[in-house]
Design an enzyme around this catalytic site. Sequence first.
Site, short mmCIF file in Angstrom:
data_model
loop_
_atom_site.label_atom_id
_atom_site.label_comp_id
_atom_site.label_asym_id
_atom_site.label_seq_id
_atom_site.Cartn_x
_atom_site.Cartn_y
_atom_site.Cartn_z
N SER A 126 39.78 45.64 52.63
CA SER A 126 38.57 45.02 52.07
C SER A 126 38.39 43.62 52.62
O SER A 126 39.38 42.93 52.92
CB SER A 126 38.73 44.96 50.55
OG SER A 126 37.82 44.05 50.00
N TYR A 150 44.06 42.48 42.65
CA TYR A 150 43.46 43.51 43.50
C TYR A 150 43.54 43.10 44.97
O TYR A 150 44.03 43.85 45.83
CB TYR A 150 41.99 43.76 43.09
CG TYR A 150 41.19 44.43 44.16
CD1 TYR A 150 41.41 45.77 44.46
CD2 TYR A 150 40.23 43.73 44.90
CE1 TYR A 150 40.69 46.39 45.48
CE2 TYR A 150 39.51 44.34 45.91
CZ TYR A 150 39.75 45.67 46.20
OH TYR A 150 39.05 46.27 47.20
N LYS A 154 45.77 44.62 48.43
CA LYS A 154 45.25 44.97 49.77
C LYS A 154 46.05 44.24 50.85
O LYS A 154 46.39 44.83 51.88
CB LYS A 154 43.76 44.62 49.88
CG LYS A 154 42.86 45.49 49.02
CD LYS A 154 42.83 46.94 49.50
CE LYS A 154 41.99 47.84 48.63
NZ LYS A 154 42.19 49.28 48.89
#
Length: 345
Positions: A126, A150, A154
């Site tokens: 992302s 989050y 990643k």
Amino acid sequence: MSQKILLTGGAGYIGSHTYLALVSAGFTPVILDDFSNCSPAVLDRLQRLTGHPALCERGSVTDSGLVQRLLEQHRIGAVIHFAGFKAVGESVAQPLKYYANNIGGMVGLLQAMEASACRTLVFSSSATVYGDPASVPITEKFPVSHTNPYGHTKLVCEDMLAALRVAGPLWRMGVLRYFNPVGAHPSGLIGEDPAGLPNNLMPYVTQVAVGKRPYLNVYGRDYNTPDGTGVRDYIHVQDLAQGHVAAVQALLGKGESFTVNLGTGRGHSVLELVSAFERASGKTVPYQFAPRRAGDVAQCYADPSLAEDLLGWRATHSLADMCTDAWRWQQGNPEGYGQALAGDR
Ligand code: UDP
């Protein structure tokens, strides 16, 4: 025989669009999904669109034994790893849920791949890994950072893949850093189906337009952007799906690992998106300004030229296309896939 590609999280929003793009490109996708954040009804839609029942196993990517069995049983040629939780706010409230699933899932998947000697992987990363970028457009050389669990998951996953490539030269990995995927399949049969209150802009806008929500909150009007609202690189999910096909083809062909941005290279503000949506739908989208959302950055858009150089891929859909397709999906499916999820419906 066509090559089989395992899609972890393949029944979700991006996974289901990629499933169709892979079928069109001559691959045979196999879905592994636990349906914790999507509906099994998507499988009927995929069957309607392809004319064939989808190969699908219900289960978690954290179940390494199950993943290994699937890899071997289907003689999988490559894996696309979509399965992961993605709500920033939830990751702040429940970090262990994110570390267990996103990082634990990746570890289990890689162990299963190693054990079955399937070492070709595309990973859904992302643009969140760029944190608050010092400038735009963002190239892959920009420094990476994280501001929430989050985003941290990643980054850790990207680092894990890099470490594995050092340890074992047989690995072929494509890391795809998504910008803001929106829109839906042009059939109107597949689309984004957020559980509960949407976190993201486009599904919120479509739910306001269809009358499910009274108005949109526009988070912040004093950013250093042309109209003061946040600027993002919205990319049609069909273009994103095609990016996965290009990534798999490159890995199975040339075989060199890469990390690329998948975006359009154009930034649009919140108010521009609202106007484009109003034009595409013929609906008015009432909105009110609200304070900035914690953790949001002013501007985030890609330099997508590396993906074009390495994969021969670039986005072709306009913001108007994204709005038209998102609206067709929302209108045809006001309750999404319409089935109760394991979560909060
Ligand atoms: N946004 C907004 N109202 C909403 C949801 C989002 O104004 O209900 C804004 C948000 O502040 C950002 C842009 O829309 O500037 C895109 O947000 P989204 O959550 O879709 O994606 P992000 O880039 O934050 O991952």
